[in-house]
Design a protein around this motif. Structure first.
Motif, PDB file in Angstrom:
ATOM      1  N   MET A   1       0.816  -1.221   0.000  1.00  0.00           N
ATOM      2  CA  MET A   1       0.000   0.000   0.000  1.00  0.00           C
ATOM      3  C   MET A   1       0.851   1.274   0.000  1.00  0.00           C
ATOM      4  SD  MET A   1      -3.290  -1.086   2.281  1.00  0.00           S
ATOM      5  CE  MET A   1      -2.728  -0.714   3.897  1.00  0.00           C
ATOM      6  N   LEU A   2       1.751   1.371  -0.943  1.00  0.00           N
ATOM      7  CA  LEU A   2       2.651   2.531  -1.031  1.00  0.00           C
ATOM      8  C   LEU A   2       2.696   3.019  -2.471  1.00  0.00           C
ATOM      9  CD1 LEU A   2       5.467   0.866   1.024  1.00  0.00           C
ATOM     10  CD2 LEU A   2       4.199   2.872   1.794  1.00  0.00           C
ATOM     11  N   TYR A   3       3.280   4.204  -2.658  1.00  0.00           N
ATOM     12  CA  TYR A   3       3.410   4.765  -4.004  1.00  0.00           C
ATOM     13  C   TYR A   3       4.783   4.456  -4.562  1.00  0.00           C
ATOM     14  CZ  TYR A   3      -0.866   6.974  -2.809  1.00  0.00           C
ATOM     15  OH  TYR A   3      -2.157   7.174  -2.436  1.00  0.00           O
ATOM     16  N   GLU A   4       4.821   3.702  -5.654  1.00  0.00           N
ATOM     17  CA  GLU A   4       6.084   3.177  -6.155  1.00  0.00           C
ATOM     18  C   GLU A   4       6.998   4.243  -6.739  1.00  0.00           C
ATOM     19  OE1 GLU A   4       5.393  -0.161  -8.673  1.00  0.00           O
ATOM     20  OE2 GLU A   4       4.881  -1.415  -6.938  1.00  0.00           O
ATOM     21  N   SER A   5       6.420   5.301  -7.268  1.00  0.00           N
ATOM     22  CA  SER A   5       7.273   6.285  -7.925  1.00  0.00           C
ATOM     23  C   SER A   5       7.841   7.291  -6.918  1.00  0.00           C
ATOM     24  CB  SER A   5       6.494   7.029  -9.004  1.00  0.00           C
ATOM     25  OG  SER A   5       5.447   7.747  -8.409  1.00  0.00           O
ATOM     26  N   LEU A   6       7.278   7.330  -5.727  1.00  0.00           N
ATOM     27  CA  LEU A   6       7.792   8.251  -4.717  1.00  0.00           C
ATOM     28  C   LEU A   6       8.846   7.544  -3.872  1.00  0.00           C
ATOM     29  CD1 LEU A   6       4.497   9.948  -3.456  1.00  0.00           C
ATOM     30  CD2 LEU A   6       5.937  10.579  -5.377  1.00  0.00           C
TER      31      LEU A   6
END
Lengths: 227, 223, 215
Positions: C85-90
């Motif tokens: 549940m995280l943002y891969e590009s950040l």
């Protein structure tokens, strides 16, 4: 309430950062738009059509098609590894997510238009003979993008829930856009010939349309992202 | 009970459908200027009416479904959308049959034509969204789409009409000035088609229900 | 120092279509409790956590937090899923700061402390997408802890963690006992050895072990 808008802003900034960092999406939209504009102007030229008249139509068809690409991914990054759940837990309000995504999509569309509209202007060789109403033109672009971003965000939230239905996005979107299409084309046409008074009613209609499709999702988004 | 009601409807329709045809072709007079082609109107208008009615049913049952999440409400919405699509298709097909000899064109961007076409697109989109596999998610999302697309119908109609009112109206379907006999035939058509819609709807709802039931039974047998 | 919170779940049911996923689930937990939620696949464990977290609406029953059904606000609940549940590009740090800011907790020291604790401080500028599964899971733990949750829900959190990661999670479970209620789905109870936990077992949507019985 300030807390609400602070969260909207934070999610918006996060989305925008993601949008500009994974540049593929924005780049693809820009290039696709430029190509559409080129193909249209060139095809009309080949068929010897009076392109001046076709300018508003070509402009909006290009924006409509490109907006599909621009908006299509706005929820994909949330769904890919479950980040949407974390975001729902953190914000506690689905309306915040809708608004943030809406503003992000609107920003992307405006960036897109800044690049593509002058390009189309040059390709078609618009000659307005000094009667061009630039304010009306800008306002119609903004009202059109607003509606596109609102409906697009809403429907992207819907199609992203069903992995096999992502292709349905344009099919769901176009019928809803018909009133918007009529309004913005008439308004940008009026801007070219400088007759603002004739489309004042249309501006109100567009504004009402945009407001309706921004407020309705705020109510319905709880059901969309229920999961 | 519902079984009885459905088969009763069938028998009523067995009588009414031929009667309606008889009224249209033998009772109502042939229109003076348009000739026999005007008869298509009785089918055309009635189908359009059902198309709109069915969409109202989709809208109301979508709201109700989001409220109470009952399967039968969703089945009603879906069945109504399917049947509405068929009738709207009928409207879109019969329209040009009349328009070509009378208006000398297959199609024109009259507000009603535009709205009907957009309605058809929205119906198809709704069915595509819900139809690809009846999961709870799809039902819920289709209900949301059913609501927003219904809100869109008046917007489409008024913007199309407003646009046309700026430009001169070339042709208008109004002002036919119906003969009393024609009016009776028209109302007979509307009534018969409404009953036909009710019959098809109950039949389709039943089919969908049985499909669900088969799925449940199969799962029980498997486990 | 920590307040004592009480979570009461009474006859909670969840129905999807004709299927009853949860049937009259009742249990009670207070700060310090660690509930190990077990049961076969498809028993409704994840659904139970999602309903508690408010991600999925319940069909019937009540969830009370300190006696009221309105108190359990989103700012209290930490959720660790088997998905990161995280943002891969950040980057690692951007992810953590983003969630921290949304919760209104932007303390640079806290970010550093948490990242050091989960062993990602040196990786803080790397985008999450390039991290291994286990490292993403560690960051997910940090993301959960940054809001100082009062109720932490773990959905098979040991998945993908290496030996060190498992020990880290065990120490987090131990440490959080002081201040929160923890409910954890797991198939390997031996990983909880040494921790005082209570097992509740879900089967076909019903609690068959632990929880409250009612007529």
């Amino acid at each position: 309430m300030p807390n609400y808008w602070r969260k909207v802003f934070l999610v918006y900034r996060k989305d925008l950062r993601d949008e500009f960092r994974t540049f593929d999406n924005l780049l693809a939209t820009l290039v696709f738009g430029a190509m559409l504009v080129f193909i249209f102007s060139f095809a009309f030229q080949l068929a010897d059509v009076e392109t001046q008249q076709a300018f508003p139509a070509v402009l909006w068809v290009s924006i409509f098609f490109s907006s599909m690409l621009a908006i299509q991914r706005s929820f994909a990054k949330e769904k890919d590894n479950g980040a949407l759940d974390a975001l729902l837990l953190a914000t506690g309000d689905r309306g915040i997510i809708f608004l943030a995504k809406f503003f992000c999509n609107l920003t992307v569309l405006v960036v897109f238009e800044i690049v593509v509209v002058p390009l189309l202007w040059i390709f078609i060789g618009v000659n307005t003979l000094g009667s061009f109403d630039i304010l009306l033109f800008m306002v119609s672009l903004l009202l059109g993008s607003w509606g596109l971003a609102a409906i697009g965000t809403m429907l992207n939230g819907i199609t992203i829930q069903i992995p096999s239905a992502r292709l349905l996005f344009p099919i769901l979107m176009f019928p809803l856009l018909v009133p918007l299409l009529i309004g913005v084309i008439l308004c940008s046409h009026a801007a070219l010939i400088g007759s603002r008074a004739s489309v004042l009613g249309w501006m109100y209609l567009l504004l009402a349309f945009d407001l309706l499709f921004t407020l309705a999702p705020l109510i319905l988004f709880d059901y969309v992202l229920e999961g | 009970m519902r079984q009885v009601r459905t088969s009763l409807l069938l028998w009523v329709l067995v009588v009414l459908l031929p009667l309606n045809i008889y009224i249209i072709f033998n009772y109502a007079p042939v229109e003076k200027t348009m000739g026999v082609v005007q008869k298509v109107f009785y089918f055309h208008v009635a189908s359009a009416w059902i198309g709109l009615l069915a969409f109202v049913v989709v809208f109301l049952s979508s709201i109700l479904y989001l409220w109470n999440r009952e399967e039968r409400v969703n089945r009603l919405a879906f069945a109504s959308a399917e049947i509405g699509t068929i009738f709207i298709s009928g409207t879109l097909l019969t329209g040009p049959l009349w328009a070509y000899p009378i208006w000398n064109t297959w199609w024109t961007w009259d507000p009603r034509l535009t709205t009907t076409l957009v309605l058809w697109f929205m119906y198809v989109a709704y069915i595509a969204l819900q139809g690809g596999g009846a999961t709870e998610t799809r039902k819920r999302l289709a209900a949301v789409y059913g609501i927003i697309s219904f809100i869109n119908v008046p917007l489409v109609f008024f913007s199309a009409r407003w646009w046309r009112s700026i430009h001169p109206i070339v042709v208008s379907g109004e002002g036919i000035g119906l003969d009393p006999k024609m009016r009776l035939a028209m109302f007979a058509s509307l009534g018969t088609f409404s009953l036909l819609y009710a019959y098809l709807l109950s039949l389709r709802v039943k089919t969908l229900e049985l499909q669900e039931r088969i799925k449940v039974l199969r799962a029980e047998v498997d486990s | 120092m920590a307040t004592l919170d009480l979570l009461e779940v009474n006859q909670l049911s969840k129905q999807i279509g004709a299927k009853r996923i949860l049937k009259d689930v009742s249990f009670r937990a207070s700060t310090g409790d660690l509930l190990a939620l077990t049961g076969p696949n498809g028993a409704g464990k994840t659904t139970l956590l999602r309903v508690l977290a408010g991600l999925t609406p319940k069909s019937a029953g009540v969830i009370l937090w300190n006696g009221s059904s309105h108190n359990l606000s989103h700012g209290l609940i930490g959720y660790v899923s088997h998905k990161p549940m995280l943002y891969e590009s950040l980057s690692v740090q951007e992810n953590l700061v983003f969630f921290g800011q949304i919760y209104g907790r932007v303390l640079p020291d806290r970010v550093e402390e948490l990242l050091s604790m989960v062993g990602l401080w040196l990786h803080r500028y790397e985008p999450v997408g390039v991290l291994s599964r286990g490292m993403q899971q560690r960051l997910a733990l940090a993301r959960t802890l940054i809001l100082d949750p009062k109720l932490i829900l773990y959905d098979e959190p040991f998945t993908g963690l290496d030996q060190d990661g498992q020990e880290l999670l065990q120490s987090i479970l131990e440490e959080q006992r002081n201040r929160s209620i923890q409910i954890l789905i797991t198939h390997e109870l031996k990983l909880l050895e040494g921790l005082p936990y209570e097992q509740i077992r879900l089967q076909d949507g019903q609690l068959v072990q632990g929880g409250l019985k009612h007529a």
